[in-house]
Design an enzyme around this catalytic site. Structure first.
Site, PDB file in Angstrom:
ATOM      1  N   ARG A  70       0.840  -1.188   0.000  1.00 16.11           N
ATOM      2  CA  ARG A  70       0.000   0.000   0.000  1.00 16.11           C
ATOM      3  C   ARG A  70       0.881   1.245   0.000  1.00 16.11           C
ATOM      4  O   ARG A  70       1.989   1.225   0.521  1.00 16.11           O
ATOM      5  CB  ARG A  70      -0.914   0.013   1.225  1.00 16.11           C
ATOM      6  CG  ARG A  70      -2.071  -0.978   1.147  1.00 16.11           C
ATOM      7  CD  ARG A  70      -2.978  -0.904   2.361  1.00 16.11           C
ATOM      8  NE  ARG A  70      -2.307  -1.357   3.553  1.00 16.11           N
ATOM      9  CZ  ARG A  70      -1.761  -0.586   4.483  1.00 16.11           C
ATOM     10  NH1 ARG A  70      -1.857   0.739   4.384  1.00 16.11           N
ATOM     11  NH2 ARG A  70      -1.161  -1.090   5.524  1.00 16.11           N
ATOM     12  N   TYR A 199      -1.136  -3.762  -7.370  1.00 14.60           N
ATOM     13  CA  TYR A 199      -0.843  -4.568  -6.181  1.00 14.60           C
ATOM     14  C   TYR A 199      -1.984  -4.561  -5.151  1.00 14.60           C
ATOM     15  O   TYR A 199      -2.445  -3.488  -4.750  1.00 14.60           O
ATOM     16  CB  TYR A 199       0.435  -4.065  -5.479  1.00 14.60           C
ATOM     17  CG  TYR A 199       0.711  -4.881  -4.240  1.00 14.60           C
ATOM     18  CD1 TYR A 199       1.362  -6.102  -4.329  1.00 14.60           C
ATOM     19  CD2 TYR A 199       0.237  -4.478  -2.989  1.00 14.60           C
ATOM     20  CE1 TYR A 199       1.556  -6.889  -3.209  1.00 14.60           C
ATOM     21  CE2 TYR A 199       0.420  -5.262  -1.863  1.00 14.60           C
ATOM     22  CZ  TYR A 199       1.081  -6.470  -1.983  1.00 14.60           C
ATOM     23  OH  TYR A 199       1.251  -7.257  -0.883  1.00 14.60           O
ATOM     24  N   LYS A 208      -9.528  -2.743   1.365  1.00  9.96           N
ATOM     25  CA  LYS A 208      -9.302  -1.593   2.232  1.00  9.96           C
ATOM     26  C   LYS A 208     -10.083  -0.359   1.763  1.00  9.96           C
ATOM     27  O   LYS A 208     -10.620   0.397   2.583  1.00  9.96           O
ATOM     28  CB  LYS A 208      -7.799  -1.287   2.334  1.00  9.96           C
ATOM     29  CG  LYS A 208      -6.998  -2.414   3.007  1.00  9.96           C
ATOM     30  CD  LYS A 208      -7.520  -2.695   4.363  1.00  9.96           C
ATOM     31  CE  LYS A 208      -7.038  -3.922   5.095  1.00  9.96           C
ATOM     32  NZ  LYS A 208      -5.694  -4.343   5.152  1.00  9.96           N
ATOM     33  N   HIS A 228     -10.731  -2.763  11.164  1.00 15.98           N
ATOM     34  CA  HIS A 228      -9.592  -3.580  10.703  1.00 15.98           C
ATOM     35  C   HIS A 228      -9.370  -4.706  11.718  1.00 15.98           C
ATOM     36  O   HIS A 228      -8.385  -4.690  12.463  1.00 15.98           O
ATOM     37  CB  HIS A 228      -8.359  -2.676  10.586  1.00 15.98           C
ATOM     38  CG  HIS A 228      -7.205  -3.283   9.842  1.00 15.98           C
ATOM     39  ND1 HIS A 228      -5.920  -2.780   9.964  1.00 15.98           N
ATOM     40  CD2 HIS A 228      -7.121  -4.313   8.971  1.00 15.98           C
ATOM     41  CE1 HIS A 228      -5.104  -3.486   9.200  1.00 15.98           C
ATOM     42  NE2 HIS A 228      -5.795  -4.427   8.599  1.00 15.98           N
ATOM     43  N   SER A 250      -1.404  -3.614  10.240  1.00 16.63           N
ATOM     44  CA  SER A 250      -1.003  -4.511   9.166  1.00 16.63           C
ATOM     45  C   SER A 250       0.254  -5.285   9.543  1.00 16.63           C
ATOM     46  O   SER A 250       1.194  -4.719  10.105  1.00 16.63           O
ATOM     47  CB  SER A 250      -0.750  -3.694   7.899  1.00 16.63           C
ATOM     48  OG  SER A 250      -1.919  -2.994   7.565  1.00 16.63           O
ATOM     49  N   CYS A 252       0.718  -7.475  11.828  1.00 12.97           N
ATOM     50  CA  CYS A 252       0.939  -7.604  13.277  1.00 12.97           C
ATOM     51  C   CYS A 252       0.200  -8.803  13.870  1.00 12.97           C
ATOM     52  O   CYS A 252       0.027  -8.885  15.085  1.00 12.97           O
ATOM     53  CB  CYS A 252       0.543  -6.324  13.996  1.00 12.97           C
ATOM     54  SG  CYS A 252       1.681  -4.968  13.666  1.00 12.97           S
ATOM     55  N   ASP A 279      -9.203 -10.100   8.669  1.00 11.12           N
ATOM     56  CA  ASP A 279      -8.703  -8.743   8.389  1.00 11.12           C
ATOM     57  C   ASP A 279      -9.739  -7.648   8.632  1.00 11.12           C
ATOM     58  O   ASP A 279      -9.380  -6.577   9.094  1.00 11.12           O
ATOM     59  CB  ASP A 279      -8.216  -8.662   6.937  1.00 11.12           C
ATOM     60  CG  ASP A 279      -7.303  -7.469   6.667  1.00 11.12           C
ATOM     61  OD1 ASP A 279      -6.330  -7.286   7.423  1.00 11.12           O
ATOM     62  OD2 ASP A 279      -7.573  -6.712   5.718  1.00 11.12           O
ATOM     63  N   ARG A 373       2.390 -12.077  -0.633  1.00 17.34           N
ATOM     64  CA  ARG A 373       1.072 -12.476  -0.115  1.00 17.34           C
ATOM     65  C   ARG A 373       0.527 -13.709  -0.823  1.00 17.34           C
ATOM     66  O   ARG A 373       0.899 -14.010  -1.947  1.00 17.34           O
ATOM     67  CB  ARG A 373       0.076 -11.323  -0.324  1.00 17.34           C
ATOM     68  CG  ARG A 373       0.464 -10.012   0.374  1.00 17.34           C
ATOM     69  CD  ARG A 373      -0.340  -9.789   1.607  1.00 17.34           C
ATOM     70  NE  ARG A 373       0.184  -8.697   2.433  1.00 17.34           N
ATOM     71  CZ  ARG A 373      -0.402  -8.310   3.564  1.00 17.34           C
ATOM     72  NH1 ARG A 373      -1.498  -8.893   4.006  1.00 17.34           N
ATOM     73  NH2 ARG A 373       0.126  -7.340   4.278  1.00 17.34           N
TER      74      ARG A 373
HETATM   75  P1  GTP Z   1      -2.293  -7.825   7.336  1.00 18.65           P
HETATM   76  O1  GTP Z   1      -2.771  -8.876   6.397  1.00 18.65           O
HETATM   77  O2  GTP Z   1      -1.229  -6.960   6.758  1.00 18.65           O
HETATM   78  O3  GTP Z   1      -3.399  -6.997   7.899  1.00 18.65           O
HETATM   79  O4  GTP Z   1      -1.486  -8.582   8.523  1.00 18.65           O
HETATM   80  P2  GTP Z   1      -1.954  -9.454   9.779  1.00 18.65           P
HETATM   81  O5  GTP Z   1      -2.282  -8.568  10.912  1.00 18.65           O
HETATM   82  O6  GTP Z   1      -2.973 -10.448   9.366  1.00 18.65           O
HETATM   83  O7  GTP Z   1      -0.597 -10.198  10.186  1.00 18.65           O
HETATM   84  P3  GTP Z   1      -0.170 -11.736  10.072  1.00 18.65           P
HETATM   85  O8  GTP Z   1      -0.990 -12.638  10.923  1.00 18.65           O
HETATM   86  O9  GTP Z   1      -0.076 -12.085   8.634  1.00 18.65           O
HETATM   87  O10 GTP Z   1       1.293 -11.701  10.697  1.00 18.65           O
HETATM   88  C1  GTP Z   1       2.296 -10.859  10.194  1.00 18.65           C
HETATM   89  C2  GTP Z   1       3.650 -11.272  10.699  1.00 18.65           C
HETATM   90  O11 GTP Z   1       3.663 -11.302  12.129  1.00 18.65           O
HETATM   91  C3  GTP Z   1       4.065 -12.665  10.232  1.00 18.65           C
HETATM   92  O12 GTP Z   1       5.414 -12.614   9.817  1.00 18.65           O
HETATM   93  C4  GTP Z   1       3.912 -13.518  11.458  1.00 18.65           C
HETATM   94  O13 GTP Z   1       4.826 -14.582  11.448  1.00 18.65           O
HETATM   95  C5  GTP Z   1       4.154 -12.550  12.616  1.00 18.65           C
HETATM   96  N1  GTP Z   1       3.372 -12.940  13.818  1.00 18.65           N
HETATM   97  C6  GTP Z   1       2.054 -13.209  13.858  1.00 18.65           C
HETATM   98  N2  GTP Z   1       1.651 -13.569  15.101  1.00 18.65           N
HETATM   99  C7  GTP Z   1       2.766 -13.511  15.878  1.00 18.65           C
HETATM  100  C8  GTP Z   1       3.016 -13.769  17.275  1.00 18.65           C
HETATM  101  O14 GTP Z   1       2.127 -14.130  18.050  1.00 18.65           O
HETATM  102  N3  GTP Z   1       4.296 -13.579  17.705  1.00 18.65           N
HETATM  103  C9  GTP Z   1       5.294 -13.189  16.853  1.00 18.65           C
HETATM  104  N4  GTP Z   1       6.507 -13.031  17.372  1.00 18.65           N
HETATM  105  N5  GTP Z   1       5.094 -12.946  15.541  1.00 18.65           N
HETATM  106  C10 GTP Z   1       3.853 -13.106  15.059  1.00 18.65           C
HETATM  107  C1  SPV Z   2      -2.907  -4.620   5.171  1.00 14.28           C
HETATM  108  O1  SPV Z   2      -1.928  -3.978   4.770  1.00 14.28           O
HETATM  109  O2  SPV Z   2      -3.474  -4.379   6.264  1.00 14.28           O
HETATM  110  C2  SPV Z   2      -3.408  -5.754   4.367  1.00 14.28           C
HETATM  111  C3  SPV Z   2      -2.867  -5.944   3.023  1.00 14.28           C
HETATM  112  O3  SPV Z   2      -4.292  -6.476   4.817  1.00 14.28           O
HETATM  113  S1  SPV Z   2      -3.557  -4.859   1.870  1.00 14.28           S
HETATM  114  O4  SPV Z   2      -4.705  -5.520   1.255  1.00 14.28           O
HETATM  115  O5  SPV Z   2      -2.518  -4.598   0.873  1.00 14.28           O
HETATM  116  O6  SPV Z   2      -4.005  -3.663   2.520  1.00 14.28           O
HETATM  117 MN    MN Z   3      -4.895  -5.819   6.940  1.00 14.22          MN
END
Ligand code: GTP
Ligand code: SPV
Ligand code: MN
Length: 592
Positions: A70, A199, A208, A228, A250, A252, A279, A373
């Site tokens: 983004r 993208y 989003k 979110h 994002s 996290c 999400d 992704r």
């Molecule tokens: P978006 O799709 O961008 O909104 O991201 P998201 O909030 O769904 O994050 P996602 O679950 O994909 O995790 C993102 C990164 O954080 C990955 O590299 C995970 O491995 C890491 N991660 C997720 N949960 C944990 C956790 O409990 N501990 C740690 N240390 N890392 C974590």
């Molecule tokens: C985020 O960045 O929070 C995502 C990926 O879930 S995107 O669809 O690119 O916003």
């Molecule tokens: Mn997201």
């Protein structure tokens, strides 16, 4: 044409006249049509077909290296009045923005096909669902929208022949020129214009742009919320399911938490976690006065790096068929995909995310982009909730906020009440990630994880949260804050995270049911350390938990100063209640 709706037809005609495509194709969503599009994308090299045995129906796509996340600096909220966009959004007068972009769209689809994509955000027939139409010149967008939304003829069922309540999305990849890239929301016009990107979040306009930026604005006007947030159901051995949402910025941990596999100690007792969404949540009070949530999406656009058999087996399983991979490494030996953290066996004979030959054993560069992704259908997920398609949604008992904080924020605490919870959400901060372009690892305030996604003035957004609490009264969900990312002196994460986050969810559920006491701290209610179950964890002792729950009063006084500075941005739009909450926190810290 798939509809007699004159509002849709008229708008499509106007956009065709502007973009001048060679051809217009209405996406009905039939398998024959989708197959033809896949074949075309493979023939032109836009996508590559992967190993039919190991990854049936899966495709690989690489975006331009300048187009991998983004772009917050080029994202605009064009409300008529600047103050309606507020201090946290880029703003431009809508007239000016239309005038600037119209010439860029003029003739942009010459030599190309315009695809007309009707889609529903939310289950077809749900009173919470909404319709969008996206016009695009990208097959990648069509195929992703097919996974991420309820796409095709079915979407128009919700709209009917006369309604004007649909979001008009216009996307062109144009020349994928970063200097002329714009992601623009016109909330008062139900309109999104996106140009010069190809993208994910920039171009899958249902996600989003609509389901958060436009929908948050609609929610404020219509008495609901677009957040979110992931949505999960935690089932106990008696078969009762408690539904929880969580807002993390994002990258996290939303997808991971939403799909978590409980540790053995809970699994053997019969606890389960069900995924409703990973999400985005749309939330509205139901007839019984409780807050109900649907996931407007139909798939997962998940972060690939770090996803593996151990961290998130359910996400990995979801990607084994009919999935699109974007910007991961291509293993040429068996025509599969690889990313950092998938396993300890990177391919030697591979192509990296930039399309260059890559040897994972010897190269010092990454094979997959950190924001690479997968786009996977929700139905592939082994733990998809039986309520995933339920039109009325699921009743929410708890809402969690959280982010990446190396020091300040404790493992978990509960707000004293809803108003205090809104304060906690509004003061969230987190280290930035690769999900947006720009520096990574910098702490920034990201209220409710909505900083890049709130489609109106953030001060009004806080007020809307407070109003929702008034409306929900004692049926409002309990609000919590978590932090999985505290680090030790060497910078290692202390808490094991992932599936073990279940241990924290168990305390949260027990609090919702009034089954466990808490310690009162200046921040809120915290678990008594012995109430976080650490059975079966090798490296974690009761003292570790105490450390993770520790409130460093001096750090928090600095935090208060940071919050004051942040709040000052909102001027008189900041609800007085939040200033009161800030003063109360300061007072509690001074007395601690
Ligand atoms: P978006 O799709 O961008 O909104 O991201 P998201 O909030 O769904 O994050 P996602 O679950 O994909 O995790 C993102 C990164 O954080 C990955 O590299 C995970 O491995 C890491 N991660 C997720 N949960 C944990 C956790 O409990 N501990 C740690 N240390 N890392 C974590
Ligand atoms: C985020 O960045 O929070 C995502 C990926 O879930 S995107 O669809 O690119 O916003
Ligand atoms: Mn997201």
């Amino acid at each position: 044409m798939l509809t007699n709706n004159q509002n849709v037809l008229k708008w499509v005609d106007e956009m065709v006249a502007l973009c001048k495509p060679d051809k217009v194709e209405w996406i009905d969503g039939s398998e024959a049509q989708l197959k033809a599009l896949r074949d075309e994308a493979i023939a032109t090299g836009e996508m590559e077909a992967l190993n039919e045995e190991k990854l049936p129906g899966c495709l690989l796509h690489r975006t331009k290296p300048n187009d991998v996340a983004r772009v917050e600096g080029r994202t605009f909220i064009c409300s008529r009045k600047e103050e309606d966009a507020g201090p946290t959004n880029n703003w431009c007068d809508p007239k000016e923005m239309y005038a600037k972009l119209t010439p860029m769209y003029d003739g942009v689809m010459k030599g190309r096909t315009m695809y007309v994509i009707p889609y529903s955000m939310g289950p077809i027939g749900s009173p919470l669902a909404k319709v969008g139409v996206e016009l695009t010149d990208s097959i990648y967008v069509v195929l992703n929208m097919d996974i991420m939304t309820r796409m095709g003829a079915q979407a128009f069922e919700n709209l009917g022949d006369t309604s004007n309540d649909f979001v008009r999305g216009l996307h062109s990849k144009a020349d994928v020129d970063p200097e002329n890239r714009y992601i623009v929301q016109f909330p008062e016009d139900n309109t999104i214009w996106s140009i010069n990107s190809a993208y994910g979040g920039n171009v899958l306009l249902g996600k989003k742009c609509f389901a958060l930026r436009i929908a948050s604005y609609q929610g404020k006007n219509e008495g609901w919320m677009a957040e979110h947030m992931l949505i999960l159901g935690l089932e106990n051995p008696q078969g009762e399911v408690t539904y929880i949402t969580a807002a993390f910025p994002s990258a996290c941990g939303k997808t991971n938490l939403a799909m978590l596999v409980p540790p053995e100690i809970y699994r053997k007792q019969g606890y389960k976690v069900w995924t409703v969404g990973d999400d985005i949540a749309w939330l509205k009070p139901g007839e019984d006065g409780r807050l109900y949530a649907i996931n407007p999406e139909n798939g997962f656009f998940g972060v690939a790096p770090g996803t593996n058999e151990k961290s998130n087996p359910n996400a990995l399983a979801s990607t084994k068929k009919n999935t699109i991979f974007t910007n991961v490494a291509h293993n040429l030996d068996d025509n599969t995909v690889w990313w950092e953290g998938l396993d300890k066996n990177p391919p030697e004979n591979a192509i990296d995310w930039m399309g260059r030959p890559w040897n994972g054993k010897t190269s010092t560069e990454k094979g997959a982009h950190p924001n690479s992704r997968f786009t996977a259908p929700a139905e592939n997920c082994p733990c998809i909730s039986p309520e995933f398609n339920t039109p009325k949604g699921v009743p929410i008992s708890a809402m969690i906020f959280g982010g990446r904080r190396a020091k300040t924020a404790p493992l978990v605490y509960q707000s004293f009440d809803w108003k205090h919870g809104v304060f906690v959400g509004s003061t969230m901060a987190s280290e930035t990630t690769a999900a947006a372009t720009g520096a990574v690892g910098v702490v920034r305030r990201d209220p409710m994880a909505m900083l890049p996604f709130c489609g109106y003035h953030m001060g009004d957004y806080f007020a809307h949260w407070l109003e929702m609490g008034e409306k929900l009264g004692d049926k409002a969900p309990k609000i919590f804050n978590v932090n999985w990312f505290r680090t030790d002196d060497e910078g290692h994460f202390i808490w094991p995270g992932f599936g073990d986050n279940m241990r924290v969810l168990m305390w949260i559920v027990a609090r919702c049911k009034g089954e466990v006491d808490a310690n009162v701290t200046p921040l809120g209610y915290e678990p008594k350390p012995e109430d976080i179950n650490i059975e079966g964890l090798d490296d974690i002792t009761l003292d570790t938990v105490k450390g993770l729950l520790d409130v460093d009063v001096d750090l928090w006084k600095e935090e208060v100063a940071g919050i004051k500075e942040f709040y000052a941005k909102f001027g008189d739009k900041l609800p007085a209640e939040l200033n009161n909450q800030l003063a109360a926190l300061e007072d509690r810290l001074n007395k601690a």
